[in-house]
Design an enzyme around this catalytic site. Structure first.
Site, mmCIF file in Angstrom:
data_model
loop_
_atom_site.group_PDB
_atom_site.id
_atom_site.type_symbol
_atom_site.label_atom_id
_atom_site.label_comp_id
_atom_site.label_asym_id
_atom_site.label_seq_id
_atom_site.Cartn_x
_atom_site.Cartn_y
_atom_site.Cartn_z
ATOM 1 N N GLY A 7 42.199 35.481 -16.626
ATOM 2 C CA GLY A 7 41.083 34.885 -15.642
ATOM 3 C C GLY A 7 40.494 35.781 -14.950
ATOM 4 N N GLY A 9 37.570 36.300 -13.805
ATOM 5 C CA GLY A 9 36.439 35.656 -12.930
ATOM 6 C C GLY A 9 36.123 36.174 -11.750
ATOM 7 N N ALA A 10 35.757 35.652 -10.724
ATOM 8 C CA ALA A 10 35.397 36.204 -9.499
ATOM 9 C C ALA A 10 36.578 37.224 -8.715
ATOM 10 C CB ALA A 10 35.327 35.188 -8.387
ATOM 11 N N GLY A 12 39.587 37.920 -9.987
ATOM 12 C CA GLY A 12 40.450 38.925 -11.322
ATOM 13 C C GLY A 12 39.269 40.037 -11.505
ATOM 14 N N ASN A 104 45.315 30.263 -5.752
ATOM 15 C CA ASN A 104 45.579 29.458 -4.532
ATOM 16 C C ASN A 104 46.460 28.244 -4.973
ATOM 17 O OD1 ASN A 104 44.801 30.939 -2.421
ATOM 18 N ND2 ASN A 104 42.530 29.951 -2.674
ATOM 19 N N LYS A 183 48.380 29.068 3.598
ATOM 20 C CA LYS A 183 47.067 29.223 3.069
ATOM 21 C C LYS A 183 46.805 27.927 2.473
ATOM 22 C CE LYS A 183 44.017 32.010 0.668
ATOM 23 N NZ LYS A 183 43.648 32.897 -0.695
ATOM 24 N N ASN A 191 38.400 23.358 2.524
ATOM 25 C CA ASN A 191 37.667 23.063 1.126
ATOM 26 C C ASN A 191 37.417 21.613 0.755
ATOM 27 O OD1 ASN A 191 38.150 25.421 -1.112
ATOM 28 N ND2 ASN A 191 40.053 25.764 0.060
ATOM 29 N N SER A 256 35.530 27.634 -1.700
ATOM 30 C CA SER A 256 35.239 27.845 -3.318
ATOM 31 C C SER A 256 35.369 26.317 -3.728
ATOM 32 C CB SER A 256 36.826 28.492 -3.870
ATOM 33 O OG SER A 256 37.834 27.791 -3.491
ATOM 34 N N GLU A 268 40.321 22.325 -7.211
ATOM 35 C CA GLU A 268 42.033 22.477 -7.201
ATOM 36 C C GLU A 268 42.473 21.581 -6.254
ATOM 37 O OE1 GLU A 268 42.472 27.229 -7.915
ATOM 38 O OE2 GLU A 268 41.651 26.776 -6.044
HETATM 39 P P1 NAD Z 1 36.760 31.918 -11.245
HETATM 40 O O1 NAD Z 1 36.609 30.457 -11.699
HETATM 41 O O2 NAD Z 1 35.734 32.729 -10.782
HETATM 42 O O3 NAD Z 1 38.050 32.522 -12.208
HETATM 43 C C1 NAD Z 1 38.855 32.128 -13.202
HETATM 44 C C2 NAD Z 1 38.536 32.551 -14.578
HETATM 45 O O4 NAD Z 1 39.193 32.227 -15.484
HETATM 46 C C3 NAD Z 1 37.155 32.051 -15.091
HETATM 47 O O5 NAD Z 1 36.353 33.204 -15.308
HETATM 48 C C4 NAD Z 1 37.337 31.167 -16.539
HETATM 49 O O6 NAD Z 1 36.688 31.477 -17.547
HETATM 50 C C5 NAD Z 1 38.810 31.861 -16.620
HETATM 51 N N1 NAD Z 1 39.688 30.931 -17.381
HETATM 52 C C6 NAD Z 1 40.218 29.803 -17.128
HETATM 53 N N2 NAD Z 1 41.212 29.230 -17.656
HETATM 54 C C7 NAD Z 1 40.941 29.830 -18.914
HETATM 55 C C8 NAD Z 1 41.699 30.142 -20.269
HETATM 56 N N3 NAD Z 1 42.124 29.141 -20.670
HETATM 57 N N4 NAD Z 1 41.194 30.828 -20.936
HETATM 58 C C9 NAD Z 1 40.329 31.842 -20.902
HETATM 59 N N5 NAD Z 1 39.767 31.802 -19.815
HETATM 60 C C10 NAD Z 1 40.237 31.070 -18.708
HETATM 61 O O7 NAD Z 1 38.147 31.751 -9.979
HETATM 62 P P2 NAD Z 1 38.212 32.793 -8.871
HETATM 63 O O8 NAD Z 1 37.394 32.332 -7.730
HETATM 64 O O9 NAD Z 1 38.478 33.986 -9.313
HETATM 65 O O10 NAD Z 1 39.926 32.046 -8.330
HETATM 66 C C11 NAD Z 1 40.821 32.185 -9.045
HETATM 67 C C12 NAD Z 1 41.897 31.716 -8.246
HETATM 68 O O11 NAD Z 1 42.099 32.535 -7.202
HETATM 69 C C13 NAD Z 1 41.725 30.528 -7.758
HETATM 70 O O12 NAD Z 1 43.049 29.727 -7.659
HETATM 71 C C14 NAD Z 1 41.432 30.770 -6.393
HETATM 72 O O13 NAD Z 1 41.668 29.740 -5.295
HETATM 73 C C15 NAD Z 1 42.158 31.802 -5.893
HETATM 74 N N6 NAD Z 1 41.437 32.726 -4.913
HETATM 75 C C16 NAD Z 1 40.140 32.861 -5.035
HETATM 76 C C17 NAD Z 1 39.307 33.982 -4.097
HETATM 77 C C18 NAD Z 1 38.097 34.222 -4.255
HETATM 78 O O14 NAD Z 1 37.545 34.732 -3.209
HETATM 79 N N7 NAD Z 1 37.340 34.010 -5.294
HETATM 80 C C19 NAD Z 1 40.226 34.036 -2.806
HETATM 81 C C20 NAD Z 1 41.526 33.936 -2.851
HETATM 82 C C21 NAD Z 1 42.184 33.096 -3.869
#
Ligand code: NAD
Length: 307
Positions: A7, A9-10, A12, A104, A183, A191, A256, A268
């Site tokens: 994952g 994404g943002a 990760g 989360n 949290k 949210n 988010s 979520e």
């Molecule tokens: P995001 O959507 O930006 O990232 C998730 C990534 O996972 C995406 O890029 C998506 O393509 C990938 N993904 C999902 N399922 C997949 C699969 N089966 N195969 C391949 N790729 C897959 O989300 P985020 O904002 O990074 O948040 C991730 C988690 O962290 C969430 O639970 C969020 O609530 C928590 N969180 C986020 C933040 C924040 O500031 N972004 C802060 C604290 C907690």
């Protein structure tokens, strides 16, 4: 340490860059073709605190492409995506792999237990944040921290040390569930109400009955928590909410879930208010506020035709 981030994404991506800079061998695993192509071709662009952008080259592959053995896999999909991710990366999970979930919401540990032994699982809660503004580009501010705990006999000490080498401010706790519920309590107010009221956090704070709504939601969560042996401290959560409303903290931020709806993504909600309403039903605790908020957010998802 050889670390995969499932994952990318943002959040990760942000943690991946920090871990790579500290000397760890990091691989991102993601399934978003445009994001993968952008990073692998031009690098990941990070704009931190409005400073000039910097580029980082962290290799990113799809779950089908990823090979090799990893000492640690950090799980950072959105919560509804976790089960599918774990199924897709099953070939790279060995009995020695440790899995740390930082997503989360509630119920993640139970999902991971369907895939690996309890002794391989660590659960955490993080205050690091990040926004993915377009494929291959994240915007970040400030710093953060992580609280984590081994669920069985996973090696929390070496995982925390590896993460702390990257300045991730990790603290090992013996009560991660309390931190996760705390949290989740905050997120279960800000949210869904941002989505339903079309408001950022500071705007929510200007609603005359905003804090009354928060108290109703949290009162139910506290009663549900008591049935699970988790103490939810409403005063602490309300104090944190009051701080977050200030523009110099998170006031200007759209949570988010709001961003998910804007981006046409499923939210979520079932792992926040929906989780509390479900456990409430099982335990015969009335949760009308959490149930209604969950139903309304699902209705909004349908209206916006999220995927
Ligand atoms: P995001 O959507 O930006 O990232 C998730 C990534 O996972 C995406 O890029 C998506 O393509 C990938 N993904 C999902 N399922 C997949 C699969 N089966 N195969 C391949 N790729 C897959 O989300 P985020 O904002 O990074 O948040 C991730 C988690 O962290 C969430 O639970 C969020 O609530 C928590 N969180 C986020 C933040 C924040 O500031 N972004 C802060 C604290 C907690």
């Amino acid at each position: 340490m050889k670390i995969a981030i499932a994952g990318f994404g943002a959040l990760g991506s942000r943690l991946g860059v920090k871990l790579q800079k500290a000397g760890h061998e990091v691989t991102g695993i993601d399934g978003w073709p445009a994001h993968i192509a952008a990073i692998n071709t031009n690098g990941l662009t990070v704009v931190h605190d409005d400073l000039p952008p910097k580029k980082y080259f962290v290799p990113v592959v799809t779950p089908k492409e990823v090979t090799g053995e990893f000492e640690l896999i950090i799980l950072l999909t959105k919560t509804p995506q976790l089960d599918r991710m774990l199924t897709d990366i099953a070939p790279i999970i060995t009995k020695k792999t440790q899995l740390l979930v930082l997503s989360n919401g509630l119920g993640n540990i139970e999902v991971i237990e369907k895939h690996v032994a309890r002794d391989q699982i660590l659960a955490g809660v993080t205050l690091w944040t990040s926004s993915l503004v377009k494929p291959g580009e994240i915007h970040t501010t400030g710093t953060g921290s992580i609280k984590l705990q081994a669920i069985g006999h996973a090696d929390a000490v070496s995982v925390a040390a590896a993460l702390n080498q990257a300045g991730l401010n990790v603290e090992i706790t013996q009560d991660v569930l309390t931190a996760i519920w705390h949290k989740a309590g905050i997120n279960s107010v800000l949210n869904p109400l941002s989505v339903l009221l079309n408001a950022n956090i500071a705007e929510f704070g200007t609603a005359g009955n905003g804090m009354d709504l928060a108290l109703q939601i949290l009162d139910e969560i506290q009663k549900v928590g008591a049935t699970q042996g988790v103490k939810v401290n409403i005063t602490d959560i309300m104090n944190d909410l009051t701080d977050l409303l200030k523009p110099e903290n998170a006031g200007n931020h759209y949570p988010s879930m709001y961003q998910d709806i804007q981006n046409g993504k499923r939210t979520e909600i079932d792992f926040l208010n929906g989780f509390f309403a479900k456990i409430g039903r099982q335990e015969h605790i009335d949760t009308p506020f959490n149930a209604l908020v969950t139903a309304l957010v699902h209705a909004k998802e349908d209206i916006e035709r999220v995927k």
